[in-house]
Write an enzyme that holds these catalytic residues in place. Structure first.
Site, PDB file in Angstrom:
ATOM      1  N   CYS A 132      11.724 -18.628   1.513  1.00  0.00           N
ATOM      2  CA  CYS A 132      12.823 -18.329   2.431  1.00  0.00           C
ATOM      3  C   CYS A 132      12.471 -17.223   3.426  1.00  0.00           C
ATOM      4  CB  CYS A 132      14.081 -17.963   1.648  1.00  0.00           C
ATOM      5  SG  CYS A 132      13.823 -16.751   0.335  1.00  0.00           S
ATOM      6  N   HIS A 244      19.009 -13.156   4.739  1.00  0.00           N
ATOM      7  CA  HIS A 244      17.835 -12.280   4.659  1.00  0.00           C
ATOM      8  C   HIS A 244      17.591 -11.634   6.017  1.00  0.00           C
ATOM      9  CE1 HIS A 244      17.139 -13.767   0.761  1.00  0.00           C
ATOM     10  NE2 HIS A 244      16.009 -14.422   0.922  1.00  0.00           N
TER      11      HIS A 244
END
Length: 342
Positions: A132, A244
């Site tokens: 990710c 994130h």
């Protein structure tokens, strides 16, 4: 004529998000199957906001023969057993786990960055989805690398607890509540308290003192973008549920200004530049949740090195970091190779 698509790990965070995105993007489907372990067999889950409900099928008994694409979101152990089974049955696997990412016979794909590499899928009938934190990073790096050639990247990540799955999200919620009411807040999933704290440790430690998460960012960036790029990462878990963030410092071979980078990134696929030098003129994880874009803010020159830039990069890790990228790979596969849908 559409595709028959199986989603393995359909009841998890990423699996549910894959189903949402398949519905949102109106992926050309003839049939979609929600597949999970025996403990979820028979459960009913929504196919996004389509109004359609799917009954969960048992992975152990599922026959992949006749299915076109299997999107795996169930972890390395499941992929190790069942991805080769699906691939051998003629169903192309797009795997979200780390298992196949560094396999030289398996392409590691971010469609905005290295779409041409997908041609290698035929060797094993498997395509890997990157980590990710790597996915959003290379989306931001690619257009800048094309313009001025990147030599070195230093990145610090601020990774949400959803990257650790539902257990990570539950732990942040429970710890936060317990601290407010004075109950015990001992960590169970994370190595230290995550509520109101940050933890500079994601995945296991390696012999050189780095973590496996940091190693993944290094080797995956090299495989996807350019093996000559030098990269060092510090990966940190933060008390954010989804999204994130990354503070990225880049050193280039050739001269590039902040204004040039701003213009390049604004035109690049998959990127949204939000960069005003004023209060709130940047994107934080809260604004990125549920969005497709990788957001870039705080573009500025680094005067401490020749040809240096610093950026702030934010994305929904359950989407571009996992589910969205997997569906984009499926779309690319359909357009370039399977070519079944009208």
């Amino acid at each position: 004529m559409g595709y028959r698509v199986a989603v393995v790990g359909a009841t998890g965070n990423v699996g549910r998000e894959i189903l949402n995105i398949l519905a949102e993007r109106q992926f050309p489907l003839d049939e979609v199957a929600a597949i999970a372990s025996s403990s979820s067999t028979g459960d009913v889950i929504d196919f996004g906001d389509s109004g359609e409900e799917l009954k969960v099928k048992n992975l152990e008994h599922f026959d992949f023969t006749g299915w076109d694409i299997a999107l795996f979101a169930a972890g390395s152990e499941v992929s190790k057993v069942y991805a080769p089974v699906a691939a051998a049955a003629g169903c192309t696997v797009i795997d979200n786990s780390s298992l196949y990412r560094m396999d030289p016979d398996v392409p590691l794909i971010v469609p905005e960055v290295n779409p041409e590499a997908i041609a290698g899928f035929a060797k094993k009938n498997i395509i890997a989805n990157p980590n990710c934190s790597t996915a959003q990073l290379v989306v931001a790096l690619k257009p800048l690398h094309d313009a001025a050639k990147i030599k070195r990247v230093v990145v610090a990540t601020y990774q949400s607890v959803s990257g650790a799955g539902k257990r990570g999200m539950d732990e942040l919620f429970e710890q936060s509540r317990n601290i407010f009411v004075g109950d015990s807040n001992e960590p169970e999933h994370f190595t230290k308290q995550i509520a109101f704290n940050v933890i500079p440790h994601i995945d296991s430690f390696l012999d050189d003192g780095s973590t496996k998460e940091e190693w993944k960012m290094v080797v995956e960036t090299k495989k996807i973008l350019d093996p000559k790029i030098k990269l060092t990462a510090t990966c940190v878990r933060v008390p954010v549920f989804v999204g994130h963030s990354e503070a990225v410092n880049i050193e280039f071979e050739n001269e590039i200004s902040a204004d040039e980078a701003w213009s390049i990134l604004r035109e690049a696929p998959g990127i949204m530049v939000v960069d005003k030098r004023e209060n709130g003129g940047y994107v934080t994880p809260v604004e990125a949740v549920g969005e497709y874009a990788t957001y870039v803010s705080r573009i500025r020159e680094d005067p401490t090195v020749d040809n240096g830039l610093s950026l702030w990069v934010v994305s929904d890790n359950l989407r571009k970091g996992a589910a969205l990228n997997a569906v984009q790979i499926a779309e690319l596969l359909g357009r370039k190779h399977l070519q079944k849908a009208a």
